[in-house]
Enzyme design. Sequence first.
Site, PDB file in Angstrom:
ATOM      1  N   CYS A 244       0.892  -1.169   0.000  1.00 16.15           N
ATOM      2  CA  CYS A 244       0.000   0.000   0.000  1.00 16.15           C
ATOM      3  C   CYS A 244       0.923   1.210   0.000  1.00 16.15           C
ATOM      4  O   CYS A 244       1.203   1.799   1.035  1.00 16.15           O
ATOM      5  CB  CYS A 244      -0.886  -0.003   1.245  1.00 16.15           C
ATOM      6  SG  CYS A 244      -2.144  -1.287   1.238  1.00 16.15           S
ATOM      7  N   ALA A 246       1.393   4.330  -1.911  1.00 21.60           N
ATOM      8  CA  ALA A 246       1.303   5.768  -2.202  1.00 21.60           C
ATOM      9  C   ALA A 246       1.000   6.581  -0.936  1.00 21.60           C
ATOM     10  O   ALA A 246       0.322   6.071  -0.047  1.00 21.60           O
ATOM     11  CB  ALA A 246       0.204   5.999  -3.241  1.00 21.60           C
ATOM     12  N   GLY A 248       4.221   7.296  -1.142  1.00 19.00           N
ATOM     13  CA  GLY A 248       5.545   6.778  -1.463  1.00 19.00           C
ATOM     14  C   GLY A 248       6.688   7.121  -0.537  1.00 19.00           C
ATOM     15  O   GLY A 248       7.848   6.884  -0.904  1.00 19.00           O
ATOM     16  N   LYS A 250       7.660   5.615   2.119  1.00 15.01           N
ATOM     17  CA  LYS A 250       8.398   4.401   2.502  1.00 15.01           C
ATOM     18  C   LYS A 250       9.022   3.742   1.272  1.00 15.01           C
ATOM     19  O   LYS A 250      10.102   3.162   1.361  1.00 15.01           O
ATOM     20  CB  LYS A 250       7.471   3.457   3.283  1.00 15.01           C
ATOM     21  CG  LYS A 250       6.974   4.115   4.566  1.00 15.01           C
ATOM     22  CD  LYS A 250       6.035   3.251   5.345  1.00 15.01           C
ATOM     23  CE  LYS A 250       5.412   4.029   6.490  1.00 15.01           C
ATOM     24  NZ  LYS A 250       4.458   5.096   6.049  1.00 15.01           N
ATOM     25  N   ASP A 265      -0.407   0.161  -5.318  1.00 17.35           N
ATOM     26  CA  ASP A 265      -1.457   0.937  -4.649  1.00 17.35           C
ATOM     27  C   ASP A 265      -2.697   0.862  -5.510  1.00 17.35           C
ATOM     28  O   ASP A 265      -2.610   0.815  -6.733  1.00 17.35           O
ATOM     29  CB  ASP A 265      -1.048   2.400  -4.436  1.00 17.35           C
ATOM     30  CG  ASP A 265      -1.853   3.049  -3.323  1.00 17.35           C
ATOM     31  OD1 ASP A 265      -1.324   3.196  -2.191  1.00 17.35           O
ATOM     32  OD2 ASP A 265      -3.030   3.403  -3.568  1.00 17.35           O
ATOM     33  N   ASP A 291      -5.612  -3.423  -6.678  1.00 16.01           N
ATOM     34  CA  ASP A 291      -6.066  -3.728  -5.326  1.00 16.01           C
ATOM     35  C   ASP A 291      -5.177  -4.869  -4.840  1.00 16.01           C
ATOM     36  O   ASP A 291      -5.135  -5.937  -5.475  1.00 16.01           O
ATOM     37  CB  ASP A 291      -7.544  -4.145  -5.364  1.00 16.01           C
ATOM     38  CG  ASP A 291      -8.099  -4.328  -3.963  1.00 16.01           C
ATOM     39  OD1 ASP A 291      -7.357  -4.840  -3.083  1.00 16.01           O
ATOM     40  OD2 ASP A 291      -9.269  -3.974  -3.735  1.00 16.01           O
ATOM     41  N   CYS A 360      -0.659   4.004  10.982  1.00 10.08           N
ATOM     42  CA  CYS A 360      -0.465   5.257  11.719  1.00 10.08           C
ATOM     43  C   CYS A 360      -1.660   5.459  12.648  1.00 10.08           C
ATOM     44  O   CYS A 360      -2.196   6.551  12.764  1.00 10.08           O
ATOM     45  CB  CYS A 360      -0.272   6.440  10.773  1.00 10.08           C
ATOM     46  SG  CYS A 360      -1.587   6.635   9.572  1.00 10.08           S
TER      47      CYS A 360
HETATM   48  C1  LIG Z   1      -1.374   4.658   4.839  1.00 13.70           C
HETATM   49  S1  LIG Z   1      -1.430   4.972   3.166  1.00 13.70           S
HETATM   50  C2  LIG Z   1       0.149   4.454   2.650  1.00 13.70           C
HETATM   51  C3  LIG Z   1       1.250   5.465   2.868  1.00 13.70           C
HETATM   52  C4  LIG Z   1       2.539   5.060   2.169  1.00 13.70           C
HETATM   53  N1  LIG Z   1       2.971   3.739   2.540  1.00 13.70           N
HETATM   54  C5  LIG Z   1       3.685   6.025   2.425  1.00 13.70           C
HETATM   55  O1  LIG Z   1       4.550   5.761   3.223  1.00 13.70           O
HETATM   56  O2  LIG Z   1       3.687   7.084   1.784  1.00 13.70           O
HETATM   57  C6  LIG Z   1      -2.441   3.666   2.613  1.00 13.70           C
HETATM   58  C7  LIG Z   1      -2.511   3.477   1.095  1.00 13.70           C
HETATM   59  O3  LIG Z   1      -3.151   2.229   0.874  1.00 13.70           O
HETATM   60  C8  LIG Z   1      -3.867   2.302  -0.333  1.00 13.70           C
HETATM   61  N2  LIG Z   1      -4.826   1.194  -0.305  1.00 13.70           N
HETATM   62  C9  LIG Z   1      -5.927   1.057   0.478  1.00 13.70           C
HETATM   63  N3  LIG Z   1      -6.497  -0.140   0.256  1.00 13.70           N
HETATM   64  C10 LIG Z   1      -5.727  -0.783  -0.664  1.00 13.70           C
HETATM   65  C11 LIG Z   1      -5.803  -2.044  -1.302  1.00 13.70           C
HETATM   66  N4  LIG Z   1      -6.801  -2.890  -1.041  1.00 13.70           N
HETATM   67  N5  LIG Z   1      -4.841  -2.376  -2.200  1.00 13.70           N
HETATM   68  C12 LIG Z   1      -3.845  -1.503  -2.489  1.00 13.70           C
HETATM   69  N6  LIG Z   1      -3.738  -0.289  -1.917  1.00 13.70           N
HETATM   70  C13 LIG Z   1      -4.659   0.064  -1.024  1.00 13.70           C
HETATM   71  C14 LIG Z   1      -4.448   3.696  -0.324  1.00 13.70           C
HETATM   72  O4  LIG Z   1      -4.737   4.125  -1.643  1.00 13.70           O
HETATM   73  C15 LIG Z   1      -3.313   4.501   0.341  1.00 13.70           C
HETATM   74  O5  LIG Z   1      -2.510   5.100  -0.658  1.00 13.70           O
END
Ligand SMILES: C[S@@+](CC[C@H](N)C(=O)[O-])C[C@H]1O[C@@H](n2cnc3c(N)ncnc32)[C@H](O)[C@@H]1O
Length: 428
Positions: A244, A246, A248, A250, A265, A291, A360
């Site tokens: 997951c 975006a 980005g 990490k 993402d 997904d 978080c």
């Molecule tokens: C907490 S944020 C991630 C922050 C990111 N890891 C960073 O450090 O910048 C959660 C992300 O999970 C994505 N997301 C939520 N459900 C998802 C899924 N089922 N599959 C893929 N991505 C998903 C969202 O679009 C969002 O960008």
Amino acid sequence: MGLSPPPPARAAALDTLRRVLDRGQPLDEALTSAAGRLEDRERRFVRAIALASLRHKGSIEHLIARYLSRPLPKSGRDAHLALLAGAAQLLFLGSPAHAVVNEQVNLLGQRSKFRGVVNAVLRRFDRDGRREIGQPEARSHDLPDWLARRWRARFGEDTLSAIAGVLWQDAVPLDLTVKSDPDGWAARLGGEVLPTGSVRIATGGPVPDLEGFDEGRWWVQDAAATLPVRLFGDLSGRSLLDACAAPGGKTAQAAAGGARVTAVDRSPKRLQTLQSNLDRLELEAETVAADFRNFDREEVFDAVLLDAPCTATGTLRRHPDIGWLRGEADVAALSGAQDELLDRAAGFVAPGGTLVYCTCSMEPEEGETRIAAFLARHEGFRRAPVDAAALGLPSDAATAEGDLRTLPSHLGERGGMDGFFAARLVHA
Ligand SMILES: C[S@@+](CC[C@H](N)C(=O)[O-])C[C@H]1O[C@@H](n2cnc3c(N)ncnc32)[C@H](O)[C@@H]1O
């Protein structure tokens, strides 16, 4: 600060609060709708008013209730929001009283029957509010009740009050993850290097105007958000799946650490932001819009990171809207998806590889409980305990089970950090 926002900013701030508090719009979205057409300077005023109003909503409303001889009726909703935003300007933005009182009253329109009461209550805020809100016990009123209740039960009164003290502060510092030379960047940008390795600077003007931004020398990332990737240790030459990913932060960390990163993402728009961040930083990763629950690959990875979607209650310092937008029901609602994502992530971990799960969120249902349930479902995984001191944190940032649990009050004397949970799991 002494801000004196112009009338269009004050009107847009009221609209922003209406959108967040009455329609449930996230603050950033509400600001775009309410203030998107204003000039930069005005937009900054709107943001400052909205942030201070939401951050101090609890304390301000506590005083509003005391200053009113009887509660405002439902038809006085705009008057209530005008009081909230007006008090925030008076008490936290240092705006001049005459302008605040006149202009907040004028926002109600000439025919409003609430002009008199808003005028009187704002004058009372000007006279007594600063002294009354300055009392330490006022701070705990700022936290939404549902969070104060949970955090008091979990962490105790002293920690709750330390957390409330950090969340009270309006000047939230900016943390940068630098590609190299943290001391040099701290000196150039007038900041300090935190024990966790991030460079912390005071928030000022627009981020892209800061030295090193265009050259891609650093990116904005809260100190706590850098810790999950550090749990993998040396990543050079290893493959890492960021499930997951975006926007980005990490992914960038892992790529800068030498990993071959696959970043997934489900939001193509957020993935675009990730790609442009990587481009600026001159870092590379394979990006996949999918997904993650349906992500399909033959490959397994040395490292898998799952930064799962969550209620984000650890990020109230920068997102004070979250406490008012979310509630107890949301915490439980996300756990099913978190389990599903965890199960999927486990299938991509190579034998001997590491899975890091993080959120978080401050809530155990999105952290500790998910990992206990995961370990009960997956016998092939065991926890590799986290060493808080090695991350530059006090010992209470690791739980008895060996997971990472940062609180906003950690590094509190330097402005705190986000509340984060992370567990490191090794595949036998
Ligand atoms: C907490 S944020 C991630 C922050 C990111 N890891 C960073 O450090 O910048 C959660 C992300 O999970 C994505 N997301 C939520 N459900 C998802 C899924 N089922 N599959 C893929 N991505 C998903 C969202 O679009 C969002 O960008």
